[in-house]
Write an enzyme that holds these catalytic residues in place. Structure first.
Site, PDB file in Angstrom:
ATOM      1  N   CYS A  74      16.707-114.118 -40.290  1.00  0.00           N
ATOM      2  CA  CYS A  74      17.485-113.337 -41.253  1.00  0.00           C
ATOM      3  C   CYS A  74      18.269-114.326 -42.110  1.00  0.00           C
ATOM      4  O   CYS A  74      19.155-115.034 -41.607  1.00  0.00           O
ATOM      5  CB  CYS A  74      18.430-112.400 -40.509  1.00  0.00           C
ATOM      6  SG  CYS A  74      19.465-111.462 -41.638  1.00  0.00           S
ATOM      7  N   GLY A  75      17.954-114.379 -43.397  1.00  0.00           N
ATOM      8  CA  GLY A  75      18.589-115.354 -44.299  1.00  0.00           C
ATOM      9  C   GLY A  75      20.054-115.055 -44.536  1.00  0.00           C
ATOM     10  O   GLY A  75      20.906-115.949 -44.448  1.00  0.00           O
ATOM     11  N   GLU A 189      13.661-102.927 -45.463  1.00  0.00           N
ATOM     12  CA  GLU A 189      13.604-103.874 -44.331  1.00  0.00           C
ATOM     13  C   GLU A 189      13.016-103.278 -43.060  1.00  0.00           C
ATOM     14  O   GLU A 189      13.486-102.236 -42.569  1.00  0.00           O
ATOM     15  CB  GLU A 189      15.011-104.382 -44.001  1.00  0.00           C
ATOM     16  CG  GLU A 189      15.366-105.657 -44.714  1.00  0.00           C
ATOM     17  CD  GLU A 189      16.619-106.306 -44.134  1.00  0.00           C
ATOM     18  OE1 GLU A 189      16.659-106.575 -42.916  1.00  0.00           O
ATOM     19  OE2 GLU A 189      17.543-106.538 -44.910  1.00  0.00           O
ATOM     20  N   ARG A 190      12.053-103.992 -42.538  1.00  0.00           N
ATOM     21  CA  ARG A 190      11.519-103.711 -41.205  1.00  0.00           C
ATOM     22  C   ARG A 190      12.661-103.814 -40.179  1.00  0.00           C
ATOM     23  O   ARG A 190      13.528-104.686 -40.296  1.00  0.00           O
ATOM     24  CB  ARG A 190      10.451-104.786 -40.903  1.00  0.00           C
ATOM     25  CG  ARG A 190       9.999-104.868 -39.483  1.00  0.00           C
ATOM     26  CD  ARG A 190       9.009-105.992 -39.278  1.00  0.00           C
ATOM     27  NE  ARG A 190       9.651-107.298 -39.114  1.00  0.00           N
ATOM     28  CZ  ARG A 190       9.050-108.382 -38.645  1.00  0.00           C
ATOM     29  NH1 ARG A 190       7.772-108.327 -38.316  1.00  0.00           N
ATOM     30  NH2 ARG A 190       9.678-109.527 -38.532  1.00  0.00           N
ATOM     31  N   CYS A 199      18.436-108.816 -48.952  1.00  0.00           N
ATOM     32  CA  CYS A 199      17.664-109.429 -47.870  1.00  0.00           C
ATOM     33  C   CYS A 199      17.416-110.881 -48.266  1.00  0.00           C
ATOM     34  O   CYS A 199      16.770-111.157 -49.278  1.00  0.00           O
ATOM     35  CB  CYS A 199      16.349-108.680 -47.668  1.00  0.00           C
ATOM     36  SG  CYS A 199      15.327-109.449 -46.400  1.00  0.00           S
TER      37      CYS A 199
HETATM   38  N1  LIG Z   1      18.088-109.130 -43.712  1.00  0.00           N
HETATM   39  C1  LIG Z   1      17.350-110.268 -43.335  1.00  0.00           C
HETATM   40  C2  LIG Z   1      15.998-110.079 -42.733  1.00  0.00           C
HETATM   41  C3  LIG Z   1      16.135-109.593 -41.300  1.00  0.00           C
HETATM   42  C4  LIG Z   1      14.842-109.531 -40.547  1.00  0.00           C
HETATM   43  C5  LIG Z   1      13.961-108.436 -41.051  1.00  0.00           C
HETATM   44  N2  LIG Z   1      14.548-107.139 -40.970  1.00  0.00           N
HETATM   45  C6  LIG Z   1      12.659-108.489 -40.255  1.00  0.00           C
HETATM   46  O1  LIG Z   1      12.554-107.879 -39.171  1.00  0.00           O
HETATM   47  O2  LIG Z   1      11.734-109.186 -40.687  1.00  0.00           O
HETATM   48  C7  LIG Z   1      17.463-111.394 -44.319  1.00  0.00           C
HETATM   49  O3  LIG Z   1      18.520-111.519 -44.957  1.00  0.00           O
HETATM   50  O4  LIG Z   1      16.571-112.237 -44.386  1.00  0.00           O
END
Ligand SMILES: N[C@@H](CCC[C@H](N)C(=O)O)C(=O)O
Length: 274
Positions: A74-75, A189-190, A199
């Site tokens: 998660c960035g 978002e997954r 994201c």
């Molecule tokens: N919000 C995040 C990404 C978090 C992971 C995503 N939900 C996944 O399961 O691939 C970001 O800021 O990168």
């Protein structure tokens, strides 16, 4: 048992953070994490993170999506945990920490609320019809669209995320529209299974995809507007590999508190020894 927590947001992507340097919190508990991330019955958050001690690094970032499942990088979470590490006195101006996709370097402002996080290098970008697909720490689908403000990101994003190509592993779906300067991005978002306000790995994927789309190479900077604010990407592209990728933007502590979690979050003596 009462759990001390901190709430952070990075461009509106919001997270519950817990200091687990002593290692006595059992976070392998999807039910607990999803209930704390619930916006009506819990604290609310797109994800939850634990800052842990890790030999050879300043700290380790352990990340869970709002559904309570451990996930990929998660960035924005990475940027928020760096701000949290500074708040706790674990780091001062810069850091090397470990996340699920490997080591990360980050720099933080003296004020503690602006973080520039180095992301993993990317050398594989594929196409799914018109869309770009890549892994920037998490898997992303990037589609150029027009009139993004009016788009039903939830319905269209969910449909792509659940199509037979992506159903099993899931994917994050980003829609992008060019602006006079930079891009406007909205992401489904997954693991949150909803549109979020930002994201980080998603806007990273968008910036790389747009460099490819526009046949740009060299040192590239891309401003990106999201629902929750503004983020910047800086990276190098030699036509084959994206390197020195930095995701930059706000990472702000919103509040802190304690929440009653019964004995759910405590390791039993038996579990500690396994
Ligand atoms: N919000 C995040 C990404 C978090 C992971 C995503 N939900 C996944 O399961 O691939 C970001 O800021 O990168």
């Amino acid at each position: 048992m009462k759990l001390n927590f901190y709430k952070y947001q990075g461009a509106g992507n919001d997270f519950i953070l817990v200091d687990n340097r002593e290692g006595n919190i059992n976070h392998h508990n999807p039910k607990l994490i999803s209930s704390l991330c619930d916006r009506r019955f819990g604290i609310g958050g797109d994800g939850m993170m634990f800052l842990q001690h890790r030999e050879g690094y300043d700290f380790e970032m352990v990340y869970y999506n709002a559904d309570g499942q451990p996930s990929s990088m998660c960035g924005n979470g990475g940027r928020c945990i760096v701000a949290f590490a500074k708040y706790l006195g674990v780091i001062t101006k810069e850091t090397n920490f470990l996340a699920v996709d490997g080591p990360h370097y980050a720099k933080i402002s003296a004020s503690g609320d602006w973080v520039s996080l180095q992301m993993i290098d990317v050398d594989t970008v594929t196409r799914d019809n018109e869309a770009y697909v890549m892994n920037t720490g998490s898997p992303h689908y990037v589609q150029l669209v027009s009139d993004l403000a009016q788009k039903d990101v939830f319905t269209e994003g969910r449909s792509i995320r659940n199509n037979p190509t992506y159903l099993a592993k899931g994917i994050n779906v980003n829609f992008v529209e060019p602006l006079n300067e930079g891009y406007f991005v909205r992401t489904y978002e997954r693991g949150v299974e909803d549109e979020t306000y930002a994201c980080g790995t998603g806007v990273t994927a968008v910036a790389l995809a747009m460099a490819k789309e526009n046949k740009q190479t060299g040192t590239i900077s891309t401003p990106i507007k999201v629902l929750g604010g503004n983020l910047n990407l800086h990276f190098n592209y030699d036509g084959a590999q994206f390197t020195h990728i930095f995701l930059e933007g706000p990472a702000v502590k919103v509040f802190e508190g304690e929440v009653e979690v019964g004995d759910l979050a405590e390791y039993t003596a038996e579990e500690q020894t396994v």
